[in-house]
Every structure is written in structure tokens, then in C-alpha cells.
Design a protein around this motif. Structure first.
Motif: not given
Length: 359
Positions: A55-77
Motif C-alpha cells: 500500500x505504501x509503495x502505491x501512494x502517489x507523490x504529494x498525497x495526503x496520507x493518514x495511517x493507523x499507527x498499528x499498520x505503520x509499525x508493520x512496515x516502518x522502512x
């Protein structure tokens, strides 16, 4: 100017009643509240590290993204890489580093994610202080958006979060609850998990064996099955005085609150305490631990607080509640007084919308 679009990355099954959590309730309120305000909210559900990274690789440049911290911790890099080209906001429901069993890897992932985000949204002032104190985020990057309640009690979406289809292995609330005097009908609401402290509650209740009380424990047993099984085994020793209700639907949860006199929240770790806020919105006083953001959640009175994990102190507070009419009257007055001052979910969404607009 209000942003037209945000991509909201959440755990898989955010709407699944079998996956009950305060984080999911909060995420749904944010999603639905932003949409009511005219935002286009594109929800991306992720089930694990691989799907999160995709999902993060597919995010468009300059997109506004709100991510749940649980998900963010799964793929920090991957989150950090995305933050370099998109406007990333992390919604941190909990402070992972604040859990006693947090591993170095989990803490490192949290530090990586929060350090990369343009803004961090937390659910309590305590969480904000923890992030600053642990050098995980600067104060000026943090927005506090406390969970809301519906004025007058009983928010429909929050109630729906406790819904589960039939067939749950745990019992429905037993009729024996009616046998206790009303002031001795206790309620505990939350996922059955070590950090919620239901074991401390049972330890405390064991010290009240000679009093006429009942206790209903509401919450999913699926997230921590071994712990939940141990709680079920111990509850059986109370000969019907402790009811394990599983996950209740809206009407049944409302009924559990209505029939109870006191909410007990014995958490070891808690950022805010959504069940506590829901109880206060319904006019129920609270006996709770001092864990995390709970003292902020009960500001204004209507609660007795004890140290986390302290069963004797919890038993003492419960005994005081059950045996002291003047104390009960005072706590009920204080709870009634603060009901109208509780934040609503509209307040929560207003705060988050402003944070997104400023990112």
C-alpha cells in the motif's frame, strides 16, 4: 482550505465486528466524520507487513496520507520512504514503547515511523507527553484528538463496535446479575487482554467473596486467546457471580451499562480509555487504575483511582463503593456534572481535520 482527499491506511477488517478494538472504533469515526464533512476518504485496509508495504509503495507523490499507527509499525522502512514524497500523518492510538513487554524491534519501528511523519495524532495528553519524554516526536508535531462520546451517552457507532454475530463461545449475561443490589453490579468493558487487567480485577473480586456482588466482563476473547482462556477458567470459580459476556451488540451493550452501577477499568496500559468515557457519558461512575491517560479521561471527578496491577487497592476501592452511600452519591453527582463537558466525536473529527489541513 479543506483538503479534498486523504488516503486512510487502517488494519484489515476495520468494520468487522469479530475484530473489536478501540482503535477500530476510533478509525471508523474519523473515516465517517471526514466523509460527512465533504472529504474524499480512500480507505486502504492492510492485514500484515507485506500488504502494508504494498500500500505504501502505491501512494502517489504529494498525497495526503493518514495511517493507523498499528499498520505503520508493520512496515516502518516503507513508511519512512513514503514520508519522503507524501504528506504523512500517523494516528498513534497507543505508545508502543510504553508497554512493559515492548521489544527493541517494536520500539525501533515506532521511533522510525514517528520520526518520519509530518504530524502525529494521539488520543490523550498523556500520550503526547510520553512521545515527547521518550524523544519520539517533537511537541509541535503532535495533535491531541481525544476519543469522543455522543452527548447524552450511547454513541451508535461505538455500540456497533461491540456487535458480534451469534455463536460466540462465551456466555450471554446471566440472569443472576439481577440478584445483587444495584450498587454491587459491576461492569468491565474492553478486549480481554493482559494490558486491560482483567486478571487484576478477578484477584480483587476474590477478596470480596463475602459480599453480594456480580460482575459482567464484556469484550472480545479472540486477540489474546491464551489469556482469555485463563480468565474464563478463573471466572468459573466464582460460581456465577462473574459473567463473561463476550462481545455485545448495541442493545445488549446498552442494557449492560443500564443494569450496572459502576464501571471497573483495571488497565495496566491505557492511552485514554474509551469505555471509561462511554460509561461517564451514560452517568456511570468509574473505579480505574492510574495507567496512562486514564487520569485525564476522568478529570472532573466521578472516579476512584488505584495503582495498576494492585489487586488489594482495587478491592479496597470496590469495597468503599459498595459500602459507603455518601461516596456513591458524591461520585454520581460528579459524573452527572461532567457529562455535558465530554468531547463528542464531532470534536474529535474537527481536531483531526484541522491537523490534516495543516499538513
Amino acid at each position: 482550505m479543506t483538503a479534498a482527499r486523504v488516503q486512510f491506511v487502517v488494519p484489515g477488517g476495520v468494520d468487522d465486528p469479530d475484530r473489536v478494538s478501540g482503535g477500530n472504533v476510533y478509525d471508523r469515526h474519523v473515516r465517517d466524520g471526514l466523509r460527512r464533512r465533504g472529504w474524499r476518504v480512500d480507505v486502504s485496509e492492510t492485514a500484515d507487513a507485506a500488504s502494508a508495504a504494498s500500500v505504501f509503495r502505491s501512494v502517489a507523490d504529494d498525497a495526503l496520507v493518514l495511517v493507523d499507527g498499528l499498520v505503520a509499525g508493520w512496515a516502518p522502512e516503507q513508511v519512512a520512504a513514503t514520508a519522503g514524497r507524501a504528506r504523512l500523518v500517523v494516528l498513534a492510538h497507543m505508545v508502543a514503547a510504553g508497554f512493559p513487554d515492548a521489544t527493541p524491534a517494536v520500539i525501533a519501528a515506532e521511533r522510525r515511523v514517528l520520526g518520519a511523519a509530518r504530524r502525529v495524532v494521539v488520543t490523550s495528553r498523556w500520550s503526547a507527553d510520553e512521545l515527547v519524554g521518550r524523544d519520539l516526536a517533537e511537541r509541535d508535531r503532535i495533535t491531541v484528538a481525544a476519543p469522543g462520546v455522543r452527548v447524552g451517552g450511547g454513541d451508535a457507532a461505538a455500540r456497533a463496535a461491540h456487535t458480534m454475530p451469534g455463536g460466540h463461545a462465551w456466555a450471554r449475561p446471566a440472569a443472576t446479575r439481577e440478584g445483587a443490589p444495584r450498587e454491587r453490579r459491576l461492569l468491565c468493558v474492553g478486549v480481554v487482554a493482559p494490558h486491560k487487567g482483567q486478571d487484576t480485577l478477578l484477584d480483587a473480586l476474590a477478596r470480596l467473596a463475602e459480599t453480594d456482588w456480580t460482575c459482567t466482563i464484556v469484550g472480545s476473547a479472540r486477540s489474546f486467546p491464551e489469556f482469555a482462556s485463563s480468565i474464563a477458567a478463573r471466572a468459573a470459580s466464582f460460581a456465577g457471580r462473574v459473567t463473561l459476556a463476550g462481545v455485545l451488540d448495541g442493545a445488549r451493550l446498552d442494557d449492560a451499562y443500564r443494569r450496572s452501577a459502576l464501571l471497573v477499568a483495571p488497565s495496566r496500559v491505557e492511552s485514554a480509555g474509551m469505555a471509561i468515557a462511554d460509561a461517564r457519558a451514560r452517568g456511570l461512575p468509574v473505579v480505574a487504575s492510574t495507567a496512562g491517560g486514564i487520569p485525564d479521561t476522568v478529570a472532573g471527578g466521578g472516579a476512584l483511582l488505584v495503582r495498576p496491577g494492585d489487586a488489594p487497592a482495587l478491592a479496597g476501592a470496590l469495597t468503599s463503593w459498595m459500602t459507603d452511600p455518601a461516596l456513591r452519591a458524591r461520585l454520581r453527582r460528579e459524573t452527572r456534572r461532567v457529562r455535558t463537558a465530554l468531547p463528542t466525536w464531532d470534536d474529535t473529527v474537527t481536531t483531526i481535520a484541522a491537523a490534516l489541513e495543516a499538513t
